[in-house]
Motif scaffolding. Structure first.
Motif, mmCIF file in Angstrom:
data_model
loop_
_atom_site.group_PDB
_atom_site.id
_atom_site.type_symbol
_atom_site.label_atom_id
_atom_site.label_comp_id
_atom_site.label_asym_id
_atom_site.label_seq_id
_atom_site.Cartn_x
_atom_site.Cartn_y
_atom_site.Cartn_z
ATOM 1 N N GLN A 1 10.871 1.905 11.254
ATOM 2 C CA GLN A 1 10.155 2.060 9.981
ATOM 3 C C GLN A 1 8.923 1.501 9.837
ATOM 4 O O GLN A 1 8.534 0.498 10.490
ATOM 5 N N ASP A 2 8.011 2.260 9.059
ATOM 6 C CA ASP A 2 6.575 1.838 9.033
ATOM 7 C C ASP A 2 6.034 1.839 7.614
ATOM 8 O O ASP A 2 6.005 2.792 7.027
ATOM 9 N N PRO A 3 5.824 0.709 7.238
ATOM 10 C CA PRO A 3 5.777 -0.785 7.768
ATOM 11 C C PRO A 3 7.327 -1.328 7.930
ATOM 12 O O PRO A 3 8.026 -0.944 6.936
ATOM 13 N N GLN A 4 7.567 -2.110 8.623
ATOM 14 C CA GLN A 4 8.932 -2.725 8.434
ATOM 15 C C GLN A 4 9.069 -3.571 7.137
ATOM 16 O O GLN A 4 8.233 -4.146 6.640
ATOM 17 N N PRO B 1 0.805 -1.207 -0.110
ATOM 18 C CA PRO B 1 0.068 -0.036 -0.186
ATOM 19 C C PRO B 1 0.812 1.159 0.024
ATOM 20 O O PRO B 1 2.171 1.137 0.379
ATOM 21 N N PRO B 2 0.346 2.276 -0.323
ATOM 22 C CA PRO B 2 1.219 3.535 -0.210
ATOM 23 C C PRO B 2 1.745 3.754 1.265
ATOM 24 O O PRO B 2 1.104 3.597 2.300
ATOM 25 N N PHE B 3 3.125 4.125 1.436
ATOM 26 C CA PHE B 3 3.875 4.152 2.599
ATOM 27 C C PHE B 3 3.276 5.664 3.402
ATOM 28 O O PHE B 3 3.274 6.716 2.577
ATOM 29 N N GLN C 1 7.316 9.632 6.378
ATOM 30 C CA GLN C 1 7.962 9.332 7.462
ATOM 31 C C GLN C 1 9.430 9.919 7.232
ATOM 32 O O GLN C 1 9.870 9.851 5.831
ATOM 33 N N GLN C 2 10.215 10.198 7.884
ATOM 34 C CA GLN C 2 11.581 10.634 7.941
ATOM 35 C C GLN C 2 12.382 10.267 8.975
ATOM 36 O O GLN C 2 11.962 10.306 10.135
ATOM 37 N N GLN C 3 13.711 9.776 8.693
ATOM 38 C CA GLN C 3 14.721 9.432 9.936
ATOM 39 C C GLN C 3 16.143 10.291 9.632
ATOM 40 O O GLN C 3 16.152 10.513 8.194
ATOM 41 N N ASP C 4 16.841 10.254 10.361
ATOM 42 C CA ASP C 4 18.186 10.660 10.179
ATOM 43 C C ASP C 4 19.004 9.401 9.829
ATOM 44 O O ASP C 4 18.779 8.389 10.238
ATOM 45 N N LEU C 5 20.092 9.691 8.909
ATOM 46 C CA LEU C 5 20.864 8.559 8.469
ATOM 47 C C LEU C 5 21.641 7.761 9.838
ATOM 48 O O LEU C 5 21.942 8.706 10.847
ATOM 49 N N PRO C 6 21.696 6.582 9.717
ATOM 50 C CA PRO C 6 21.777 5.618 8.640
ATOM 51 C C PRO C 6 20.133 5.159 8.610
ATOM 52 O O PRO C 6 19.730 4.257 7.717
ATOM 53 N N GLY C 7 19.269 5.544 9.451
ATOM 54 C CA GLY C 7 17.857 4.986 9.514
ATOM 55 C C GLY C 7 17.737 3.832 10.375
ATOM 56 O O GLY C 7 18.713 2.910 10.584
ATOM 57 N N SER C 8 16.653 3.679 11.046
ATOM 58 C CA SER C 8 16.340 2.582 11.871
ATOM 59 C C SER C 8 15.336 1.935 11.285
ATOM 60 O O SER C 8 14.243 1.965 10.932
ATOM 61 N N GLN C 9 15.636 0.382 10.930
ATOM 62 C CA GLN C 9 14.623 -0.707 10.243
ATOM 63 C C GLN C 9 13.510 -0.696 11.410
ATOM 64 O O GLN C 9 12.266 -0.857 11.079
#
Length: 290
Positions: free
Chosen positions: A26-29, A10-12, A15-23
């Motif tokens: 993340q939504d959805p994982q 589906p469309p995500f 959302q935004q995270q700082d690098l390197p990002g956290s899985q």
């Protein structure tokens, strides 16, 4: 830990995270666990395979049966070889329906699809694999009769079988076409053959684009074998050529049909759910573009 697999997303949500990002956040994982196939990668599927009496087609039929598929094995006239395919398939407690006939005839292609539906009531995987080749030293040696026979045998059935199968394929079905390394780098003594394999390549890409929309969702891919040890080789080349067949490949040898078949299995299964319009090269290491 379990993850639900879906071949469509589906469309995500924004959302935004700082690098390197956290899985974890993340939504959805992302789905990272291997897909499970307790009854085989092709359990309950029906596969129609042309040229299934020997060589690559036979190896594909046997591997597909091992992974749970029932088989319709199309072939021209080599009844003994075709019977061997059937026996191998049946060792995996799968059905194998043999259908002999000339695929260069449009009516036979239609009958082949009708036979598949009559026997199994469904069609999930179409493997367009049958082909022929005749060596000629020069373009001027290729008669119109040879050209027509090569095109009618190698290319027309891909078109016809796909066309007649299409109304009966459901979302998630797979068409896999056998092109060749010659479609990419040519072949000086197989000019007409190479031309048909190029046509198959373009047909594969065009049909993939046509069918990849959300409503149809049918995947179309190809396999491009290099020098593979099949009956077509001993029927096409001179004894001297056979003696050195495949030795010019980077790996220094010809391949075997059972080294090619897993490429078809990958493309036919849900492992390749995000793959369409692509070609897998099984050629002993030769680097080709495109």
């Amino acid at each position: 830990m379990s993850q639900h697999h879906s071949s469509s997303n589906p469309p995500f949500p924004q959302q935004q995270q700082d690098l390197p990002g956290s899985q974890h956040a993340q939504d959805p994982q992302p789905q990272v666990l291997p897909k499970e196939y307790p009854n085989g990668k092709l359990a309950g599927k029906v596969a129609l395979i042309t040229g299934a009496d020997s060589g690559i087609g036979q190896a594909v039929a046997i591997l597909f049966a091992k992974e749970g598929a029932n088989i319709v094995a199309s072939y021209l006239c080599e009844h003994e070889d075709a019977k061997a395919t059937q026996q191998h398939v049946e060792r995996y407690q799968r059905r194998c329906v043999l259908v002999a006939g000339d695929l260069s005839k449009e009516e036979h292609c239609k009958q082949l699809i009708d036979k598949t539906l009559a026997e199994f009531g469904r069609l999930d995987i179409l493997i367009n694999n049958a082909g022929t080749q005749v060596e000629q030293v020069s373009l001027t040696d290729i008669t119109t009769e040879q050209l027509e026979r090569t095109v009618q045998t190698n290319f027309y059935p891909h078109f016809w079988l796909s066309k007649f199968a299409l109304p009966h394929l459901s979302k998630g079905a797979s068409i896999i076409n056998t092109t060749s390394i010659t479609a990419y780098r040519g072949s000086d003594h197989l000019i007409d053959y190479a031309a048909t394999k190029g046509a198959i390549l373009s047909f594969t890409r065009a049909l993939a684009n046509n069918l990849s929309g959300s409503e149809k969702g049918i995947r179309v891919n190809g396999v491009a074998p290099g020098p593979i040890w099949t009956p077509l080789i001993v029927a096409s080349f001179s004894p001297e050529e056979i003696e050195t067949f495949g030795k010019n490949s980077p790996m220094g040898r010809a391949g075997q049909p059972n080294e090619v078949a897993p490429a078809y299995l990958y493309l036919a299964s849900e492992d390749a759910s995000y793959v369409t319009g692509q070609v897998i090269h099984v050629n002993g290491g030769e680097i080709v573009g495109g």
